[in-house]
Design a protein around this motif. Structure first.
Motif, short mmCIF file in Angstrom:
data_model
loop_
_atom_site.label_atom_id
_atom_site.label_comp_id
_atom_site.label_asym_id
_atom_site.label_seq_id
_atom_site.Cartn_x
_atom_site.Cartn_y
_atom_site.Cartn_z
N ASP A 3 49.61 17.32 44.56
CA ASP A 3 49.25 16.02 44.00
C ASP A 3 47.88 16.09 43.33
N LEU A 4 47.77 15.36 42.24
CA LEU A 4 46.50 15.18 41.54
C LEU A 4 46.45 13.72 41.14
N TYR A 5 45.31 13.10 41.28
CA TYR A 5 45.16 11.67 40.99
C TYR A 5 44.26 11.52 39.77
N LEU A 6 44.76 10.84 38.74
CA LEU A 6 44.06 10.74 37.46
C LEU A 6 43.87 9.29 37.04
N SER A 7 42.69 8.98 36.53
CA SER A 7 42.43 7.63 36.04
C SER A 7 41.74 7.71 34.68
N GLY A 8 42.02 6.72 33.85
CA GLY A 8 41.41 6.65 32.53
C GLY A 8 42.00 5.47 31.77
N GLY A 9 41.42 4.31 31.95
CA GLY A 9 41.98 3.10 31.36
C GLY A 9 43.07 2.55 32.26
N SER A 10 43.96 1.76 31.68
CA SER A 10 45.07 1.21 32.46
C SER A 10 45.98 2.33 32.94
N PHE A 11 46.52 2.17 34.14
CA PHE A 11 47.42 3.21 34.64
C PHE A 11 48.75 3.24 33.89
N GLN A 85 38.14 2.51 27.77
CA GLN A 85 39.25 3.29 27.20
C GLN A 85 40.00 2.36 26.27
N GLY A 86 39.74 2.47 24.98
CA GLY A 86 40.35 1.56 24.03
C GLY A 86 39.88 0.14 24.29
N LYS A 87 40.83 -0.80 24.42
CA LYS A 87 40.48 -2.20 24.69
C LYS A 87 40.19 -2.45 26.17
N TYR A 88 40.44 -1.47 27.00
CA TYR A 88 40.22 -1.65 28.44
C TYR A 88 38.75 -1.38 28.77
N LYS A 89 38.09 -2.37 29.36
CA LYS A 89 36.68 -2.23 29.69
C LYS A 89 36.41 -2.73 31.09
N GLY A 90 35.66 -1.96 31.86
CA GLY A 90 35.30 -2.34 33.21
C GLY A 90 35.34 -1.14 34.13
N PRO A 91 34.66 -1.21 35.26
CA PRO A 91 34.60 -0.07 36.17
C PRO A 91 35.96 0.35 36.73
N GLN A 92 36.93 -0.58 36.76
CA GLN A 92 38.27 -0.23 37.26
C GLN A 92 39.02 0.67 36.28
N TYR A 93 38.48 0.83 35.05
CA TYR A 93 39.11 1.66 34.03
C TYR A 93 38.35 2.97 33.79
N ARG A 94 37.37 3.27 34.65
CA ARG A 94 36.62 4.51 34.47
C ARG A 94 37.54 5.72 34.58
N ALA A 171 53.86 -2.98 24.73
CA ALA A 171 52.60 -3.29 25.41
C ALA A 171 51.51 -2.35 24.91
N TYR A 172 50.27 -2.82 24.95
CA TYR A 172 49.14 -2.04 24.43
C TYR A 172 48.81 -0.83 25.30
N THR A 173 48.56 0.29 24.65
CA THR A 173 47.95 1.45 25.28
C THR A 173 47.14 2.17 24.20
N PRO A 174 45.94 2.66 24.53
CA PRO A 174 45.16 3.39 23.52
C PRO A 174 45.70 4.80 23.28
N ILE A 175 46.69 5.21 24.05
CA ILE A 175 47.26 6.56 23.95
C ILE A 175 48.39 6.54 22.91
N ASN A 176 48.38 7.50 22.01
CA ASN A 176 49.40 7.60 20.98
C ASN A 176 50.60 8.38 21.54
N ILE A 177 51.51 7.65 22.18
CA ILE A 177 52.68 8.25 22.83
C ILE A 177 53.56 8.98 21.81
N GLN A 178 53.78 8.36 20.65
CA GLN A 178 54.65 8.96 19.63
C GLN A 178 54.09 10.30 19.14
N LEU A 179 52.78 10.38 18.95
CA LEU A 179 52.19 11.64 18.51
C LEU A 179 52.35 12.73 19.56
N LEU A 180 52.17 12.37 20.83
CA LEU A 180 52.37 13.34 21.91
C LEU A 180 53.81 13.84 21.94
#
Length: 196
Positions: A3-11, A85-94, A171-180
């Protein structure tokens, strides 16, 4: 399995990306390193829990290694901001990497050092070749703000928060899913997510 736990903006975005990586067997959205038991999204958003929106990534180390997961992670987040991270701002999105195994700290530390130093401008000589040069102020990237810490706790988010982007693709995400998908970093979705 590991397991690895990762955060960066909205989950939402992090879970959608890592749920489509070959070698990842499961992902769970939730809240990491909370100061309260079973925090709600509202508790986390208001800063009452000190927690971060996070995704538990369970992977098969025989099929994918932690370095590959970290490379993808640092591709889809901005590690140079503090809670933005994109439009997400606040310590919960670090942004953060949270580990449960001490053996992972060596690889995480190595990768963090690589990220911190890859933009350092080296003196050019006749027998040197500079790669990954960053054209920022002073020839250096801003310091990495991504935290790497031991996981204290993880509380799974409710079912309606799991795989949210798959059910709500607009729904909004700053990650470009289509490009990935186009570059083959993640698999394309063939069918709708089955109801759980």
């Amino acid at each position: 399995m590991k397991d690895l736990y990762l955060s960066g903006g909205s989950f939402y975005g992090i879970q959608e990306v890592f749920s489509r990586v070959k070698g990842v067997v499961d992902t769970k959205a939730g809240y990491a390193n909370s100061s309260m038991e079973n925090p709600t999204k509202d508790n986390v958003d208001k800063g009452l829990a000190g927690a971060v929106e996070c995704v538990k990534v369970t992977y098969d180390p025989k099929k994918i290694d932690i370095a590959s997961l970290l490379a993808l992670f640092f591709t889809i987040i901005n590690p140079y901001t503090d809670g933005i991270q994109g439009k997400y701002k606040g310590p919960q999105y670090r942004s953060g990497i949270y580990y449960t195994s001490q053996e992972d700290t060596i690889q995480i530390s190595y990768y963090m050092a690589f990220m911190a130093n890859k933009g350092v401008r080296h003196q050019m000589t006749d027998n040197s070749f500079v790669i990954n040069q960053y054209e920022g102020e002073g020839g250096r990237r801003p310091p990495i703000r991504t935290e790497a810490k031991e996981l204290i706790n993880f509380f799974e988010a409710p079912a309606e928060e799991q795989h949210y982007l798959r059910r709500n693709p607009t729904a909004y995400t700053p990650i470009n899913i289509q490009l990935l998908e186009q570059v083959g970093a993640i698999e394309k979705i063939q069918e709708e997510l089955e109801s759980e």
